[in-house]
Design an enzyme around this catalytic site. Sequence first.
Site, PDB file in Angstrom:
ATOM      1  N   HIS A 159       1.490 -41.761 -39.593  1.00 17.55           N
ATOM      2  CA  HIS A 159       2.479 -43.065 -40.158  1.00 17.55           C
ATOM      3  C   HIS A 159       1.152 -43.099 -40.555  1.00 17.55           C
ATOM      4  CE1 HIS A 159       7.401 -41.968 -40.263  1.00 17.55           C
ATOM      5  NE2 HIS A 159       7.214 -41.834 -38.411  1.00 17.55           N
TER       6      HIS A 159
ATOM      7  N   ARG B 250       0.692 -45.905 -43.313  1.00 22.39           N
ATOM      8  CA  ARG B 250       1.424 -47.381 -44.050  1.00 22.39           C
ATOM      9  C   ARG B 250       0.285 -46.916 -45.426  1.00 22.39           C
ATOM     10  NH1 ARG B 250       5.623 -46.387 -40.662  1.00 22.39           N
ATOM     11  NH2 ARG B 250       5.065 -47.190 -38.901  1.00 22.39           N
TER      12      ARG B 250
ATOM     13  N   HIS C 297      13.858 -35.389 -39.549  1.00 27.66           N
ATOM     14  CA  HIS C 297      13.818 -36.660 -38.433  1.00 27.66           C
ATOM     15  C   HIS C 297      15.512 -35.997 -38.050  1.00 27.66           C
ATOM     16  CE1 HIS C 297      13.787 -40.813 -36.630  1.00 27.66           C
ATOM     17  NE2 HIS C 297      14.829 -40.237 -37.086  1.00 27.66           N
TER      18      HIS C 297
ATOM     19  N   ASP D 175       3.957 -38.787 -33.379  1.00 31.80           N
ATOM     20  CA  ASP D 175       4.557 -39.537 -34.295  1.00 31.80           C
ATOM     21  C   ASP D 175       3.886 -41.131 -34.121  1.00 31.80           C
ATOM     22  OD1 ASP D 175       6.587 -40.811 -35.737  1.00 31.80           O
ATOM     23  OD2 ASP D 175       7.596 -41.428 -34.446  1.00 31.80           O
TER      24      ASP D 175
HETATM   25  O1  DOR Z   1       9.973 -45.198 -35.033  1.00 32.88           O
HETATM   26  C1  DOR Z   1       9.619 -44.507 -35.514  1.00 32.88           C
HETATM   27  N1  DOR Z   1       9.185 -45.097 -35.922  1.00 32.88           N
HETATM   28  N2  DOR Z   1       9.935 -43.331 -36.170  1.00 32.88           N
HETATM   29  C2  DOR Z   1      10.293 -42.419 -37.235  1.00 32.88           C
HETATM   30  O2  DOR Z   1      10.696 -41.404 -37.478  1.00 32.88           O
HETATM   31  C3  DOR Z   1       9.644 -43.492 -38.054  1.00 32.88           C
HETATM   32  C4  DOR Z   1       8.732 -44.658 -37.703  1.00 32.88           C
HETATM   33  C5  DOR Z   1       7.868 -45.394 -38.649  1.00 32.88           C
HETATM   34  O3  DOR Z   1       8.216 -45.147 -39.628  1.00 32.88           O
HETATM   35  O4  DOR Z   1       7.820 -46.935 -38.419  1.00 32.88           O
END
Ligand code: DOR
Length: 441
Positions: free
Chosen positions: A64, A66, A181, A305
């Site tokens: 991710h 952002r 997910h 992740d």
């Molecule tokens: O802990 C998590 N954070 N799991 C996810 O599936 C999304 C992620 C996030 O984007 O912060």
Amino acid sequence: MPDTFDLILRGGTVVNHDGIGLRDIGIRGGRIAAIGALAQASAGETIDATGLTILPGVIDTQVHFREPGATHKEDLESGARAAVLGGVTAVFEMPNTTPPTTTAEALADKVARATHRMACDFSFWVGGTRDTLADIPELEQLPGSAGIKVFAGSSTGDLLVEDEATLSDILSLTSRRVAFHSESEPRLRARLGVRREGDPASHSEWRDAEAALECTQMLVGLAEDARKPIHILHVSTAEEMVLLAQHKGLVSVEVTPQHLTLTAEEAYPRLGTRAQMNPPLRSAAHQRAVWQAVNDGVADILGSDHAPHTLEEKAKPYPNSPSGMPGVQTLLPIMLGHVAAGRLTLQRLVDMTSAGPQRLFGIAGKGRIAVGYDADFTVVDLAATRTIEGARMASKSGWTPFDGRVVKGFPIGTIVRGHKVMWDGEVIGAAMGEPVRFVGA
Ligand code: DOR
């Protein structure tokens, strides 16, 4: 007439699908042009890889970054810098940005922002939603699309598809492997009261193993009915692994270094909300089952992740603290540490980070060291002992749950399509990142 290459990696120990051995690698036009003894060949640049080990470029299929929306946590540039410092040559980035990546415009915007600004190659998961059902066949095929990702349980952001009818409609429209997910939203909703204010350990009680199993059971059933391949992200429980072992034909499995390295018992007292993620950290018994899945082939690939949040955000009292930990820079060092400790072989690790993603997602020209493939390499020093430190993290979030952990084996070079983009802890050269290509897309 001796061969001439743009770049030669000389004298490294090469790990690939046909074994491990000392080989030179000649690179021309960003692709692997020769593998073998190239002592007579010349090149524009030569890297002396004596004593080093050359892996196929590590592909992290779950990060991710952002951007757009929450670039105070991370952006495509900082996330990619963290990736190449950790030996990662390509990432698949997740759709829960603001706006979410659910339309052709949002995807094209990310591809434009990323091209030649990210230091690694990239692809973007497109979020599957009820509102964009009709577009799904097109969204799967667009340049830069990794395929469809669905949040069947809610996490960071608003993306959520929990009803079976819509999930089944999505599957009926897809031709590529769909990533999920998997935590049961009805069960999470019903059990909200299990959370205790100020006690992040209750996160694992709330989002329990049953929530993960219920949702994974439903998704496996839908995949079998539709005869469509699916991918379950960050699988964390023993019971899911038993089920998933029976459905290897259609259902692929990803695990994370966090679930393999940290347990709920140990991590919450030490890390507090920094240990909070979805799906949550589990008991040592679940962790043993995830390791078993790594070693018996039920787990196909590793994903970090990488889910950066700032320390200020993480310092909010639970449950107002956001879920997720950074991890793209530490995926390989942590896993090399596990290799050094004898928990998995180097070949198994390579399969889970290179050949595995290629096989599951149909990546074109990446995932193995073979003539004709992209010249993507992760150069590691298996003898190096290093301490992982938050201060060395390139992520804007600036921390790691693995701070202070000593690992043996460390990435010291990252090469993307023949460009040396990281060496000895420094990001070098212009950012050359381009979209990953897929077979048939
Ligand atoms: O802990 C998590 N954070 N799991 C996810 O599936 C999304 C992620 C996030 O984007 O912060």
